[in-house]
Design a protein around this motif. Structure first.
Motif, PDB file in Angstrom:
ATOM      1  N   LEU A 279       4.333  67.012  11.599  1.00 47.25           N
ATOM      2  CA  LEU A 279       5.404  66.148  12.448  1.00 47.25           C
ATOM      3  C   LEU A 279       5.688  65.165  12.046  1.00 47.25           C
ATOM      4  N   THR A 280       7.230  64.798  11.572  1.00 50.01           N
ATOM      5  CA  THR A 280       7.378  63.800  10.826  1.00 50.01           C
ATOM      6  C   THR A 280       8.869  63.043  11.659  1.00 50.01           C
ATOM      7  N   LEU A 281       8.982  61.777  11.027  1.00 50.72           N
ATOM      8  CA  LEU A 281      10.095  61.192  11.538  1.00 50.72           C
ATOM      9  C   LEU A 281      11.444  61.828  10.952  1.00 50.72           C
ATOM     10  N   SER A 282      12.484  61.940  11.642  1.00 50.68           N
ATOM     11  CA  SER A 282      13.854  62.280  11.066  1.00 50.68           C
ATOM     12  C   SER A 282      14.379  61.122  10.313  1.00 50.68           C
ATOM     13  N   LYS A 283      14.727  61.698   9.039  1.00 52.34           N
ATOM     14  CA  LYS A 283      15.399  60.644   8.154  1.00 52.34           C
ATOM     15  C   LYS A 283      16.809  59.860   8.756  1.00 52.34           C
TER      16      LYS A 283
ATOM     17  N   ALA B 216     -12.201  42.442  17.122  1.00 49.83           N
ATOM     18  CA  ALA B 216     -12.647  41.477  15.901  1.00 49.83           C
ATOM     19  C   ALA B 216     -13.550  42.331  15.017  1.00 49.83           C
ATOM     20  N   PHE B 217     -13.152  42.420  13.692  1.00 43.26           N
ATOM     21  CA  PHE B 217     -13.932  43.175  12.698  1.00 43.26           C
ATOM     22  C   PHE B 217     -13.894  42.018  11.408  1.00 43.26           C
ATOM     23  N   VAL B 218     -15.102  41.921  10.852  1.00 42.60           N
ATOM     24  CA  VAL B 218     -15.607  41.240   9.714  1.00 42.60           C
ATOM     25  C   VAL B 218     -15.688  42.232   8.670  1.00 42.60           C
ATOM     26  N   THR B 219     -14.811  42.054   7.481  1.00 41.29           N
ATOM     27  CA  THR B 219     -14.752  43.076   6.293  1.00 41.29           C
ATOM     28  C   THR B 219     -14.102  42.132   5.142  1.00 41.29           C
ATOM     29  N   THR B 220     -14.683  42.660   3.944  1.00 42.97           N
ATOM     30  CA  THR B 220     -14.137  42.253   2.699  1.00 42.97           C
ATOM     31  C   THR B 220     -13.191  42.747   2.030  1.00 42.97           C
ATOM     32  N   GLU B 221     -12.753  43.862   2.594  1.00 42.46           N
ATOM     33  CA  GLU B 221     -11.612  44.822   2.164  1.00 42.46           C
ATOM     34  C   GLU B 221     -10.479  44.784   2.946  1.00 42.46           C
ATOM     35  N   THR B 222      -9.848  43.430   2.997  1.00 45.40           N
ATOM     36  CA  THR B 222      -8.721  43.222   3.553  1.00 45.40           C
ATOM     37  C   THR B 222      -7.564  43.098   2.686  1.00 45.40           C
ATOM     38  N   SER B 223      -7.667  43.027   1.460  1.00 44.02           N
ATOM     39  CA  SER B 223      -6.571  43.056   0.333  1.00 44.02           C
ATOM     40  C   SER B 223      -5.389  43.884   0.612  1.00 44.02           C
ATOM     41  N   THR B 224      -5.944  45.279   0.613  1.00 40.15           N
ATOM     42  CA  THR B 224      -5.116  46.430   0.704  1.00 40.15           C
ATOM     43  C   THR B 224      -5.015  47.070   2.293  1.00 40.15           C
ATOM     44  N   LEU B 225      -6.181  46.569   3.040  1.00 38.03           N
ATOM     45  CA  LEU B 225      -6.197  47.270   4.258  1.00 38.03           C
ATOM     46  C   LEU B 225      -4.771  46.900   5.158  1.00 38.03           C
ATOM     47  N   PHE B 226      -4.432  45.644   5.225  1.00 33.16           N
ATOM     48  CA  PHE B 226      -3.210  45.182   5.901  1.00 33.16           C
ATOM     49  C   PHE B 226      -1.940  46.105   5.665  1.00 33.16           C
ATOM     50  N   GLN B 227      -1.752  46.021   4.178  1.00 36.87           N
ATOM     51  CA  GLN B 227      -0.402  47.027   3.997  1.00 36.87           C
ATOM     52  C   GLN B 227      -0.576  48.440   4.110  1.00 36.87           C
ATOM     53  N   ASN B 228      -1.977  49.085   4.047  1.00 35.49           N
ATOM     54  CA  ASN B 228      -1.828  50.351   4.401  1.00 35.49           C
ATOM     55  C   ASN B 228      -1.618  50.794   5.638  1.00 35.49           C
ATOM     56  N   ILE B 229      -2.267  49.830   6.662  1.00 31.72           N
ATOM     57  CA  ILE B 229      -1.978  50.198   8.200  1.00 31.72           C
ATOM     58  C   ILE B 229      -0.480  50.087   8.375  1.00 31.72           C
ATOM     59  N   ILE B 230       0.008  48.849   8.016  1.00 31.88           N
ATOM     60  CA  ILE B 230       1.451  48.742   8.028  1.00 31.88           C
ATOM     61  C   ILE B 230       2.378  49.842   7.798  1.00 31.88           C
ATOM     62  N   ASP B 231       2.127  50.289   6.598  1.00 34.51           N
ATOM     63  CA  ASP B 231       2.927  51.478   5.962  1.00 34.51           C
ATOM     64  C   ASP B 231       2.523  52.626   6.678  1.00 34.51           C
ATOM     65  N   SER B 232       1.698  52.880   6.943  1.00 30.98           N
ATOM     66  CA  SER B 232       1.226  54.312   7.698  1.00 30.98           C
ATOM     67  C   SER B 232       1.963  54.265   9.052  1.00 30.98           C
ATOM     68  N   ALA B 233       1.699  53.110   9.787  1.00 31.52           N
ATOM     69  CA  ALA B 233       2.512  53.157  11.108  1.00 31.52           C
ATOM     70  C   ALA B 233       4.043  53.183  10.947  1.00 31.52           C
ATOM     71  N   HIS B 234       4.515  52.627   9.981  1.00 33.58           N
ATOM     72  CA  HIS B 234       5.925  52.535   9.936  1.00 33.58           C
ATOM     73  C   HIS B 234       6.409  54.079   9.595  1.00 33.58           C
ATOM     74  N   THR B 235       5.672  54.776   8.535  1.00 32.41           N
ATOM     75  CA  THR B 235       6.067  55.945   7.838  1.00 32.41           C
ATOM     76  C   THR B 235       5.841  57.222   8.890  1.00 32.41           C
ATOM     77  N   ASN B 236       4.707  57.139   9.445  1.00 35.76           N
ATOM     78  CA  ASN B 236       4.265  58.082  10.161  1.00 35.76           C
ATOM     79  C   ASN B 236       4.636  58.380  11.628  1.00 35.76           C
ATOM     80  N   ILE B 237       4.414  57.058  12.365  1.00 38.88           N
ATOM     81  CA  ILE B 237       4.769  56.941  13.694  1.00 38.88           C
ATOM     82  C   ILE B 237       6.085  56.405  13.993  1.00 38.88           C
TER      83      ILE B 237
END
Length: 458
Positions: free
Chosen positions: A58-62, A202-223
Motif C-alpha cells: 500500500l503506497t502513496l499515489s505519486k 524520552a529516550f537516551v541513545t548515542t545513535e541519533t546521527s542518522t536516526l532522525f532522518q530515517n524516521i522523517i524520510d520513512s514517515a514522508h515516503t510511506n505514510i
C-alpha cells in the motif's frame, strides 16, 4: 477477487472513493485479520478481497504526493489524498487499484501493521533498523529498550526479554526534539512529541546521527505525513516539566476531586498493577499509590466509551479515540466499579464530551467506517439509518451473532444492524438529516424500526 478470505474478521473499515476506468465510486475499505477487503456501501456486499500473502504493498499515489520534502506534506483531509493497493493476480502478475480518502495515513498505517505477511516480505532479506536506547520511565528509572524503525512506526522492545511493548506511529508524531544535558549542546538522545496533546516520550541513545532522518524520510515516503525536527533542544528538566504537554501542567488540570484504587491490566506486567485513578476537571490521571507520582495522563475529551463488563462485577474498560492498538483502551478492576463509572461519566460529560456512554460490550472498530473521534460521512450515517428498515443483503467478514435466531445464513441479523448503527452514529444523536435523495424522515424510520423489533421479539 470476490472470494471470502477464510476466518477473516474486519478490524478497521473506512469509507473511501475508488478510482477506476469506470469512474469514481464509493467503497468500504477493510483491513482484516487475514486480508484486505472492499464492500459495496449500500448492500455491504463483498466486491474484492485479497489475503495478505497476495498483497504486495500500500503506497502513496505519486499524483497526490509532493516531491519537495521540505514542504508540508499532503494533509489527511486533502481531496487528493490517494493511495495505491498493489496485489498479485491469479496469473502471478502485479496489478493495482487506486483509492482516495481523508484518512489515508490511518488506512496505510493499519495495513502496514500486517506487512510481515505481505507477498514482498516473504521474498525480502532486509530487516528494519534496530537501535539500542534507554527509556526514561515515569519513575525516573532508565530502562533498556530496543527501538525498531518500521515503515509506519517506531516499535519499542524490552531489551531484557525481547518482548514487544508499544508503537509510536508516525501519523501521531508531531516532532522529534533533541535531548541535551544542562550547559552542553551534545545530543544525548531525543524526545517524541505526541501530535494530540504534545505529550513527550524520552529516550537516551548515542545513535541519533542518522536516526532522525530515517524516521522523517520513512514517515514522508510511506505514510505521507510530515514529522518535524525541532531546532530547539530540551534538557531533562524541560522534559520533566512538559512531559504531559504545556496544556496540562497547571494545578487546575492535576488536582483531583475524586480518587479510586484500581488494578490495571497491562501486558507489560505479569500481575495486575495497583494504581490510583484520579479524576480532575479536565483529565483522567493514573498515579502510583506509594509515591503519588503521575504514571499516565489522558484528557477527558479523548475518552470514547466506558465498558462495564457484564461477566464480572469489578472489571471495566476505558476506550480512547486513538487509532493505535496499544493506546486505544485500558482495562481495570475495582471494588467500587459502578461508583467509579458514574463519577467518571459525569466528569466526562462536564468536560463537554457528550458522546461518551456506558455499555456492556467493547466497541467493535470493524463495524465503524471512520476512526474514533471523527464523524462518519453523512452518506454512511443515512445508509445505516435505512438499514434499520431494510437490512443489507451482503455477506460480511465480521462473524454474525450466532445467538440471535433472526440471523439468516446469507444476510445480516437485525442485532448486527443495531450494533453497526450504534458504532457509526454518535450517542448524542444523528448529525446529518439530508442525503443525495433529499430529506429523510428519521423519526418515521425509527418508529418503524421499533415496531419491527417488537414484532421480531414476539
Amino acid at each position: 477477487m470476490t472470494h471470502n478470505i477464510p476466518d477473516n474478521r474486519d478490524i478497521s473499515c473506512y469509507h473511501v472513493t475508488k478510482h477506476s476506468w469506470r469512474g469514481k465510486y464509493k467503497r468500504i475499505f477493510s483491513i482484516g485479520t487475514h486480508g484486505i477487503s472492499t464492500y459495496e456501501p449500500s448492500t455491504l456486499g463483498l466486491t474484492n478481497a485479497w489475503s495478505y500473502d497476495q498483497v504486495v504493498s500500500l503506497t502513496l499515489s505519486k499524483s497526490s504526493n509532493t516531491s519537495d520534502k521540505s514542504q508540508q506534506s499532503i494533509s489527511n483531509s486533502s481531496p487528493i489524498a490517494e493511495f495505491i493497493l498493489t496485489f498479485r493476480t491469479k496469473s502471478k502478475k502485479n496489478d493495482t487499484m487506486r483509492f482516495s480518502s481523508e484518512y489515508r495515513s490511518d488506512i496505510i498505517t493499519d495495513a502496514l501493521r500486517f506487512q510481515t505477511l505481505f507477498y514482498h516480505h516473504q521474498q525480502a532479506t532486509s530487516q528494519p533498523k534496530v537501535i539500542h536506547a534507554t527509556k526514561i520511565h515515569w519513575s525516573s528509572q532508565r530502562l533498556p529498550v530496543l527501538l525498531r524503525i518500521q515503515s509506519h512506526c517506531i516499535d519499542q522492545i524490552d531489551a531484557t526479554t525481547n518482548r514487544y511493548l508499544c508503537s509510536y506511529e508516525y501519523k501521531d508524531i508531531e516532532q522529534l526534539i533533541p535531548l541535551t544535558s544542562e550547559g552542553d549542546t551534545t545530543v544525548r538522545g531525543f524526545l517524541i512529541q505526541d501530535k494530540h496533546y504534545s505529550r513527550l516520550h524520552a529516550f537516551v541513545t548515542t545513535e541519533t546521527s542518522t536516526l532522525f532522518q530515517n524516521i522523517i524520510d520513512s514517515a514522508h515516503t510511506n505514510i505521507g505525513v510530515q514529522i518535524r525536527l525541532s531546532k530547539k533542544s530540551y534538557t531533562l528538566n524541560d522534559y520533566n516539566q512538559l512531559r504531559f504537554g504545556p496544556t496540562y501542567i497547571s494545578d487546575e488540570h492535576l488536582t483531583s476531586f475524586a480518587e479510586f484504587i484500581v488494578y490495571k491490566h497491562s501486558s507489560r506486567h505479569v500481575d495486575h498493577v495497583r494504581r490510583l485513578l484520579c479524576l480532575t476537571e479536565t483529565c483522567l490521571i493514573e498515579r502510583d499509590p506509594a509515591t503519588y507520582h503521575i504514571c499516565t495522563l489522558k484528557p477527558l475529551n479523548e475518552i470514547f466509551g466506558l465498558v462495564r463488563h457484564k461477566d464480572s462485577l469489578q472489571e471495566f474498560t476505558i476506550e480512547y479515540i486513538r487509532n493505535n492498538p496499544t493506546r486505544s483502551k485500558c482495562k481495570y478492576t475495582s471494588t467500587e466499579r459502578d461508583i467509579l463509572l458514574a463519577t467518571l461519566l459525569d466528569g466526562v460529560r462536564s468536560a463537554g464530551n457528550n458522546d461518551c456512554c456506558v455499555k456492556t460490550n467493547p466497541t467493535d472498530r470493524g463495524k465503524r467506517f471512520a476512526p474514533f473521534g471523527h464523524l462518519v460521512d453523512d452518506e454512511v450515517e443515512i445508509q445505516h439509518l435505512k438499514f434499520l428498515v431494510q437490512p443489507p443483503s451482503g455477506r460480511l467478514s465480521t462473524p454474525q451473532d450466532s445467538h440471535n435466531p433472526s440471523a439468516s445464513q446469507g444476510g445480516v441479523s437485525f442485532n448486527e444492524i443495531l450494533k453497526r448503527f450504534n458504532a457509526n452514529v454518535p450517542y448524542s444523536g444523528l448529525i446529518n438529516a439530508v442525503s443525495s435523495e433529499g430529506m429523510i424522515n428519521s423519526s418515521f424510520i425509527l418508529k418503524k424500526t421499533k415496531k419491527k423489533h417488537f414484532d421480531t421479539d414476539s
